[in-house]
Motif scaffolding. Sequence first.
Motif, mmCIF file in Angstrom:
data_model
loop_
_atom_site.group_PDB
_atom_site.id
_atom_site.type_symbol
_atom_site.label_atom_id
_atom_site.label_comp_id
_atom_site.label_asym_id
_atom_site.label_seq_id
_atom_site.Cartn_x
_atom_site.Cartn_y
_atom_site.Cartn_z
ATOM 1 N N GLN A 112 -1.191 1.701 5.444
ATOM 2 C CA GLN A 112 -0.318 0.551 5.649
ATOM 3 C C GLN A 112 -0.094 0.316 7.150
ATOM 4 O OE1 GLN A 112 4.253 -0.126 5.003
ATOM 5 N NE2 GLN A 112 3.285 0.233 3.024
ATOM 6 N N SER B 276 6.103 -5.422 4.432
ATOM 7 C CA SER B 276 5.376 -4.242 3.969
ATOM 8 C C SER B 276 6.137 -3.537 2.864
ATOM 9 C CB SER B 276 5.184 -3.246 5.118
ATOM 10 O OG SER B 276 4.392 -3.791 6.125
ATOM 11 N N MET C 87 -2.630 2.812 -6.651
ATOM 12 C CA MET C 87 -1.281 3.228 -6.275
ATOM 13 C C MET C 87 -0.639 3.896 -7.483
ATOM 14 S SD MET C 87 0.072 -0.118 -4.159
ATOM 15 C CE MET C 87 -0.490 -1.359 -5.336
ATOM 16 N N ASP D 76 0.859 -1.185 0.000
ATOM 17 C CA ASP D 76 0.000 0.000 0.000
ATOM 18 C C ASP D 76 0.895 1.234 0.000
ATOM 19 O OD1 ASP D 76 -1.843 2.093 0.556
ATOM 20 O OD2 ASP D 76 -3.142 0.699 1.618
ATOM 21 N N ASP D 77 0.682 2.132 -0.944
ATOM 22 C CA ASP D 77 1.509 3.337 -1.046
ATOM 23 C C ASP D 77 1.196 4.357 0.035
ATOM 24 O OD1 ASP D 77 -1.003 3.741 -2.533
ATOM 25 O OD2 ASP D 77 -0.184 5.732 -2.923
ATOM 26 N N ASP D 78 0.024 4.278 0.632
ATOM 27 C CA ASP D 78 -0.373 5.205 1.690
ATOM 28 C C ASP D 78 0.158 4.654 3.011
ATOM 29 O OD1 ASP D 78 -1.570 6.856 3.548
ATOM 30 O OD2 ASP D 78 -3.625 6.398 2.943
ATOM 31 N N LEU D 79 1.174 5.315 3.564
ATOM 32 C CA LEU D 79 1.823 4.798 4.770
ATOM 33 C C LEU D 79 0.896 4.778 5.981
ATOM 34 C CD1 LEU D 79 5.405 6.298 4.372
ATOM 35 C CD2 LEU D 79 4.573 4.018 3.772
ATOM 36 N N ASP E 242 5.619 -0.039 0.185
ATOM 37 C CA ASP E 242 4.802 1.094 -0.249
ATOM 38 C C ASP E 242 4.908 1.307 -1.746
ATOM 39 O OD1 ASP E 242 7.363 2.114 -0.358
ATOM 40 O OD2 ASP E 242 6.989 3.800 0.978
ATOM 41 N N CYS E 243 5.691 0.466 -2.406
ATOM 42 C CA CYS E 243 5.852 0.547 -3.851
ATOM 43 C C CYS E 243 5.674 -0.849 -4.456
ATOM 44 C CB CYS E 243 7.239 1.090 -4.182
ATOM 45 S SG CYS E 243 7.604 1.116 -5.944
#
Length: 137
Positions: free
Chosen positions: A15, A33, A66, A9-12, A35-36
């Motif tokens: 995430q 995890s 994303m 998930d790109d939204d920290l 984010d990319c």
Amino acid sequence: MTPLVMLIDDDLVSQFDMRIKLQRHGQPSEILSYDCPIEALSWFEEWKLSNGGLRLPDILLLDWQMPKMDGFEFLEEAFERGIPLEEMDIYMASSYSNCLEKATEEIRSKVRRRFIKPLSRANVDIIFTNQALKEQV
């Protein structure tokens, strides 16, 4: 065996929220995890090269929207690279209810379920219940 969860998930903030809910569920799990999604694909390439040295995730939980590559594009790319998606329980998390409409039938069929963000306790229960049932077989 402790399930290995890959969270993309790109939204920290999302995430972090999903990670905390997975950890607080009571079911021990390991969580990777990213984010990319491109970095996650690189991890799968390392997995392929490890010849069993790295464990394939049991659960893949990814965001739909994303930058660079959306969740379905990620799955299409992973499929094309020979990643055994059928061996993982794949869940799509999205703020949008229509995210499955964009995917091809082949990719859509690999997604066990779609969840609306933020992930609820009931959603996490479903993820781990499905995993427990899979391990019993």
